[in-house]
Design an enzyme around this catalytic site. Structure first.
Site, PDB file in Angstrom:
ATOM      1  N   LYS A  11       0.835  -1.123  -0.111  1.00  0.00           N
ATOM      2  CA  LYS A  11      -0.151   0.087  -0.138  1.00  0.00           C
ATOM      3  C   LYS A  11       0.786   1.405   0.102  1.00  0.00           C
ATOM      4  CE  LYS A  11       0.706   1.543   4.659  1.00  0.00           C
ATOM      5  NZ  LYS A  11       1.393   2.428   4.732  1.00  0.00           N
ATOM      6  N   ALA A 109       3.547  -1.589   3.969  1.00  0.00           N
ATOM      7  CA  ALA A 109       2.780  -2.724   4.763  1.00  0.00           C
ATOM      8  C   ALA A 109       2.986  -3.831   4.179  1.00  0.00           C
ATOM      9  CB  ALA A 109       1.095  -1.989   4.493  1.00  0.00           C
ATOM     10  N   ASP A 145      -2.885  -1.765   9.893  1.00  0.00           N
ATOM     11  CA  ASP A 145      -2.963  -1.713   8.332  1.00  0.00           C
ATOM     12  C   ASP A 145      -3.573  -2.779   7.917  1.00  0.00           C
ATOM     13  OD1 ASP A 145      -1.790   0.870   8.139  1.00  0.00           O
ATOM     14  OD2 ASP A 145       0.255   0.096   7.788  1.00  0.00           O
TER      15      ASP A 145
END
Ligand code: C5P
Length: 320
Positions: A11, A109, A145
């Site tokens: 991400k 992430a 996340d």
């Protein structure tokens, strides 16, 4: 042994703002998440066993040193959290072959998305007892996340980052993902350094970005991008500011740090411009000179980890 293959996208935080410290020690954030085409792959094999056994196999020699290969890895935490949630009495032997493409300790992430993929694989082994919202709730219990990594696409994240609002965006952007190979930033350190930072940091204009994303207006979306961690992390690692300046000088439309860094993403017009910038950055002796350690020279890899990626609509998912 049953085997499931999952793909796990990285991400970006197109915008990242910190809105205050919470009583639980976390910070409230507001961020625009975007999943991208840079993905890890997990081949998960599992069978019933007398006792719990967990092992990760990773072929990459440098990565082996950077990530734990036992159940202290977020992938192992995901497996254990799922088994605990199912209250299963059986034990399992789990083997995960990890093909890691997402840089580690990078603000992309990478660990959270692998954990998201593991939750999806475990859920499939058990016949899909949990729906997406339930998997997200379980994931949020061990990583802020992870809910987004399960969702994918474009979302606004609030709270710790786990409260998601989906954005239906058709804006497809192309990114150079650029990380000094030997530099990693710890997320708890970055939050602490932000709290202690003396100067005022202007927040990104996330409203502008959201409007631009919804109307597929790249110029408007990009005008709102920004990350309040940037001055904090750049103060500790001034070479990152130098790298950003260079990426912009080479023609990138915008360049920002993702999450707590140190990875920078430079928005480019397309793959051709991305390749031009790659050639320049990887050859330029002035950039990254400070990372030319003995180890890097021995491994014969460039000091900058440079990848091209595009906006993606996928979250972690089963491919076979
Ligand atoms: O949730 P995650 O494991 O990614 O968080 C890692 C650390 O980052 C937390 O222990 C906390 O110190 C910090 N953090 C925070 N506020 C957030 C997310 C993370 O302070 N919204």
């Amino acid at each position: 042994m049953q085997t499931i293959v999952v793909r796990c996208p990285a991400k970006l935080n197109l915008t990242f703002n910190i809105c205050g410290l919470r009583p639980d020690g976390y910070h409230n954030v507001e961020t625009v998440f975007q999943s991208i085409s840079l993905e890890d792959e997990l081949i998960v094999s599992m069978e019933k066993n007398k006792e719990f056994e967990f092992k990760i196999e990773c072929d990459h020699p440098a990565l082996k040193k950077q990530i734990p290969l036992d159940d202290s890895n977020l992938i192992g935490k995901a497996a254990k959290a799922f088994l605990a949630q199912q209250k299963t009495r059986s034990n399992y032997k789990i083997l995960v072959k990890l093909e890691k493409k997402i840089p580690v300790g990078a603000g992309l992430a990478g660990g959270s998305t692998d954990a998201a993929g593991m939750l999806i694989a475990m859920n499939r082994f058990f016949g899909d007892p949990l729906n997406l919202a339930e998997l997200q709730e379980l994931g949020a219990s061990f990583g802020s996340d992870i809910p987004f990594c399960l969702e994918g696409g474009t979302c606004i994240g609030r709270g710790r980052g786990e409260l998601l609002e989906k954005l239906e965006s058709n804006l497809q952007l192309c990114y150079c993902i650029v990380k000094p190979r030997k530099l990693s930033v710890s997320t708890p350190w970055a939050f602490k350094a932000f709290d202690q930072f003396e100067s005022i940091i202007p927040p990104p204009d996330s409203k502008k970005t959201i409007m631009g994303l919804l109307s597929a207006d790249a110029e408007q979306a990009l005008a709102g991008f920004g990350n309040v961690f940037e001055p904090v992390v750049f103060a500790a690692h001034p070479e990152l500011a130098e790298l950003k300046t260079e990426l912009l000088k080479q023609g990138a439309w915008a360049c920002h740090m993702t999450g707590s860094g140190p990875t920078l993403f430079a928005v480019v017009s397309g793959k051709e411009m991305g390749q031009h910038i790659r050639r320049h950055i990887l050859r330029d002796d002035d950039i990254g000179f400070s990372y030319l350690t003995e180890e890097i020279l021995q491994e014969a890899v460039p000091p900058i980890d440079f990848k091209l990626a595009e906006s993606s609509t996928f979250g972690a998912r089963i491919i076979s």
